[in-house]
Scaffold this motif. Structure first.
Motif, short mmCIF file in Angstrom:
data_model
loop_
_atom_site.label_atom_id
_atom_site.label_comp_id
_atom_site.label_asym_id
_atom_site.label_seq_id
_atom_site.Cartn_x
_atom_site.Cartn_y
_atom_site.Cartn_z
N PHE A 1 -20.74 52.24 65.78
CA PHE A 1 -19.83 53.11 66.53
C PHE A 1 -19.53 54.39 65.76
N GLY A 2 -19.46 55.50 66.49
CA GLY A 2 -19.09 56.77 65.88
C GLY A 2 -20.28 57.58 65.40
N LYS A 3 -21.48 57.00 65.56
CA LYS A 3 -22.68 57.75 65.19
C LYS A 3 -23.41 58.17 66.45
N CYS A 4 -23.94 59.38 66.39
CA CYS A 4 -24.66 59.90 67.55
C CYS A 4 -25.93 59.08 67.79
N LEU A 5 -26.15 58.69 69.03
CA LEU A 5 -27.32 57.87 69.37
C LEU A 5 -28.62 58.66 69.24
N ASP A 6 -28.48 59.97 69.26
CA ASP A 6 -29.67 60.80 69.24
C ASP A 6 -30.02 61.25 67.82
N ALA B 1 -12.12 64.00 66.78
CA ALA B 1 -11.44 64.64 67.91
C ALA B 1 -12.14 64.25 69.21
N ARG B 2 -13.46 64.23 69.15
CA ARG B 2 -14.23 63.85 70.33
C ARG B 2 -14.02 62.38 70.68
N ALA C 1 -17.94 58.03 74.01
CA ALA C 1 -19.02 59.01 73.84
C ALA C 1 -20.10 58.44 72.92
N GLY C 2 -21.34 58.54 73.34
CA GLY C 2 -22.44 58.03 72.52
C GLY C 2 -23.21 59.12 71.81
#
Ligand SMILES: [Zn+2]
Length: 127
Positions: A89-94, A102-103, A110-111
């Protein structure tokens, strides 16, 4: 991200999940009672009720963002919960970079990080 924080996001996600589940149920009930009312010829109260629902949805305390409907939101939430359990969690999937707090605070499901999200939206032809 430490456990305390993960727990916070998990609780937040579960809360949203509850709300959305309630919403879906409500919508199902509404469309059922709508049919009944229309059958009875009671159109005026139906119009009034739709206005109520519209103002309701603007008063949400979470960002109803990135999704076009509630089923999609449910999917995003369960994916995010899975990522918490898998410690992703908290890491960009891309790109694998950290998603800003904040996001995550406004969109805990949000992924993607902001820049990957923007790239994807461009690809999909949004905005
Ligand atoms: Zn990214």
């Amino acid at each position: 991200m430490d456990k305390q924080e993960l727990k916070k996001y998990k609780e937040k996600l579960l809360k949203i999940k509850d709300m959305v589940q309630g919403d879906i149920k409500q919508l199902e009930q509404d469309s059922f009672s709508k049919t009944q009312k229309e059958a009875a010829g009671d159109l005026s109260s139906h119009t009034l009720h739709m206005a109520d629902m519209a103002s309701d949805s603007y008063e949400r305390d979470f960002a109803f963002d990135l999704v076009s409907n509630e089923q999609e939101l449910m999917y995003k939430i369960s994916e995010a919960l899975k990522r918490i359990d898998e410690d992703k969690f908290g890491k960009c999937l891309d790109c694998g970079k950290k998603i800003s707090k904040a996001r995550l605070n406004s969109i805990p499901y949000a992924g993607l990080c902001v820049s990957c999200q923007q790239k994807q939206e461009k690809k999909e032809g949004k905005k």
